[in-house]
Write an enzyme that holds these catalytic residues in place. Structure first.
Site, short mmCIF file in Angstrom:
data_model
loop_
_atom_site.label_atom_id
_atom_site.label_comp_id
_atom_site.label_asym_id
_atom_site.label_seq_id
_atom_site.Cartn_x
_atom_site.Cartn_y
_atom_site.Cartn_z
N ASP A 107 0.82 -1.21 0.00
CA ASP A 107 0.00 0.00 0.00
C ASP A 107 0.86 1.27 0.00
O ASP A 107 2.04 1.24 0.36
CB ASP A 107 -0.94 0.01 1.21
CG ASP A 107 -0.21 -0.13 2.53
OD1 ASP A 107 0.80 -0.86 2.58
OD2 ASP A 107 -0.64 0.47 3.53
N GLU A 154 -0.71 -1.86 5.25
CA GLU A 154 0.18 -1.79 6.42
C GLU A 154 0.16 -0.41 7.05
O GLU A 154 0.34 -0.26 8.26
CB GLU A 154 1.62 -2.16 6.00
CG GLU A 154 2.60 -2.29 7.17
CD GLU A 154 3.16 -0.98 7.67
OE1 GLU A 154 3.48 -0.88 8.87
OE2 GLU A 154 3.27 -0.02 6.86
N GLU A 155 -0.07 0.61 6.21
CA GLU A 155 0.06 1.99 6.68
C GLU A 155 -1.13 2.48 7.53
O GLU A 155 -1.02 3.50 8.19
CB GLU A 155 0.21 2.94 5.47
CG GLU A 155 1.48 2.73 4.67
CD GLU A 155 2.73 3.23 5.39
OE1 GLU A 155 2.61 3.68 6.55
OE2 GLU A 155 3.81 3.15 4.81
N HIS A 161 7.99 8.66 4.46
CA HIS A 161 6.77 9.45 4.54
C HIS A 161 7.02 10.92 4.16
O HIS A 161 6.23 11.79 4.53
CB HIS A 161 6.13 9.36 5.93
CG HIS A 161 5.62 7.98 6.27
ND1 HIS A 161 4.55 7.77 7.12
CD2 HIS A 161 6.03 6.76 5.88
CE1 HIS A 161 4.35 6.45 7.23
NE2 HIS A 161 5.25 5.83 6.48
N ARG A 199 18.04 -7.06 14.86
CA ARG A 199 17.94 -6.93 16.31
C ARG A 199 16.96 -7.98 16.82
O ARG A 199 15.86 -8.12 16.30
CB ARG A 199 17.44 -5.54 16.71
CG ARG A 199 17.40 -5.33 18.22
CD ARG A 199 16.91 -3.93 18.59
NE ARG A 199 17.04 -3.72 20.02
CZ ARG A 199 18.16 -3.35 20.64
NH1 ARG A 199 19.25 -3.13 19.92
NH2 ARG A 199 18.20 -3.20 21.95
#
Length: 402
Positions: A79, A137-138, A362, A176
């Site tokens: 998306d 996802e956003e 973004h 991580r």
């Protein structure tokens, strides 16, 4: 592994073409129509088992290897964002006010290119690979939850995912174990005062002043209520009180975000925000309403799978550094997959250090170095093959013992 790398190198230009096609034709979260069609058609042409409309708009493709074994899932989101692109490039977004400003076009191109190469190696695969193409996802609640509920992880033993990271140099793989991205929550406060004439403030309960004081007081939460050894963010992003210049506001609305890594810190801040707002309003004899909306949980990588990918990445072409990175305060709904199966989510550097300016995710001028597509595909592909091979070897040893 060398065969995988060589074939991906051959398909690099196609990955770039796919990425640029998607970049020109972005679609917002929960409004994706043509993108999932494009993805499904690509997999269908390869002969993969394809499910569309998974969890709403997701696509899941399955490649069964020529030999039995475990099942690896690889995920990419597709998306875009409600941002007007400001880049002057040949493949600039054709959709007004919509842009791939986070690299999801690159994620999808990477996974499709990898799918094509792995398909050509099907007879050699020692297990199954599931390609999860996720929508939305956003925008919370995101597409991951509904896709999981619709069975996208059925039979999956492990899941790997990566995010092209525009602020890390090309060639860097950042990993991580434990929390790598934060829980992303939202809060909304409405303060009800008593409006009036700007020349007669003594006859009012100035919602702007009360709201401003509340914002100031909220800044003490992280510094004075959260253990300094923990991490947290409380940010007020919107302060709404639209009036004429000579009118004292009756109502103010505050909207903000909370980012945390640990559940107890998350719960603490949810309660403390209201306590601060309540106390501020009591002091000014005002009323309030408070809502706390839980978003994505923290993305917590599993130790063994994280170390596995970090080790595999050491031998991937194009990777110049594999480093343990600090956790990011951004949110990711990949978190939900990791709550159901073991796996890891890592960053693939996509910054061209020779560019004069690096724009963050973004941003209207967000861009990536497309060489990162090949590195991401190499790393995900190598991790998948190594995991399947390891699983096959373990199964063989078990059979011998019996």
């Amino acid at each position: 592994m060398e065969k995988l790398f060589a074939k991906l190198e051959e398909h690099y230009e196609e990955m770039v073409e796919i990425r640029r096609h998607l970049h020109q034709n972005p679609e917002l979260s929960f409004e994706e129509v043509e993108t999932p069609k494009f993805i499904a058609a690509y997999h269908e042409k390869l002969g993969h088992e394809v499910r569309t409309g998974v969890g709403g708009r997701g696509v899941v493709a399955k490649l069964k290897g020529g030999k039995p074994g475990k099942t690896v899932a690889l995920r990419a989101d597709f998306d875009a964002l409600p941002i007007q692109e400001a880049n002057d490039i040949p493949y600039k977004s054709k959709v007004d006010g919509v842009m791939h400003a986070c690299g999801h076009d690159g994620h999808t191109a990477t996974l499709l290119g990898l799918a094509k190469v792995l398909n050509s190696m099907q007879d050699e695969l020692e297990g199954t690979i599931v390609f999860i193409h996720q929508h939305a996802e956003e925008m919370q609640p995101g597409g991951a939850i509904s896709m999981i509920e619709d069975g996208c992880l059925e039979g999956v033993d492990v899941i790997f995912g990566t995010h092209l990271w525009a602020t890390s140099p090309v060639g860097e793989i950042g990993y991580r174990s434990g929390p790598i991205m934060a829980a992303a929550d939202r809060f909304q406060v409405t303060i009800q005062g008593k409006g009036g004439h700007g020349a007669q403030p003594h006859r009012t309960k100035d919602a702007v002043v009360i709201g401003a004081q509340a914002v100031t007081n909220l800044q003490q939460l992280v510094s004075r209520r959260v253990d300094p050894l923990e991490s947290a963010v409380v940010s007020v992003g919107a302060f709404e009180a639209i009036n004429a210049f000579n009118v004292i506001a009756d109502t103010v609305k505050l909207t903000g975000t909370v980012r945390t890594f640990k559940e107890d810190v998350r719960e603490l801040l949810e309660k403390e925000i209201e306590r601060v707002v309540k106390g501020t309003c009591i002091a000014s004899d005002a009323d309030y309403t408070y809502n706390f909306y839980r978003g994505y949980p923290a993305t917590e990588n599993h130790l063994e799978e994280t170390e596995f990918v970090a080790q595999v990445a050491q031998g991937v072409p194009g990777v110049t550094e594999v480093k343990e990175v600090a956790p990011e305060m951004g949110g990711e709904d990949f978190a939900y997959y990791l709550q159901h199966v073991k796996g890891t989510f890592f960053f693939t550097g996509a910054q061209n250090v020779d560019w004069d300016v690096t724009y963050p995710h973004h941003h209207p001028k967000f861009k990536i170095d497309e060489r990162a597509l090949l590195i991401a595909a190499n790393t995900l592909g190598a991790a998948a093959l190594a995991y399947l091979k390891q699983g096959s070897a373990q199964q063989s040893q078990t059979v011998k013992v019996k």
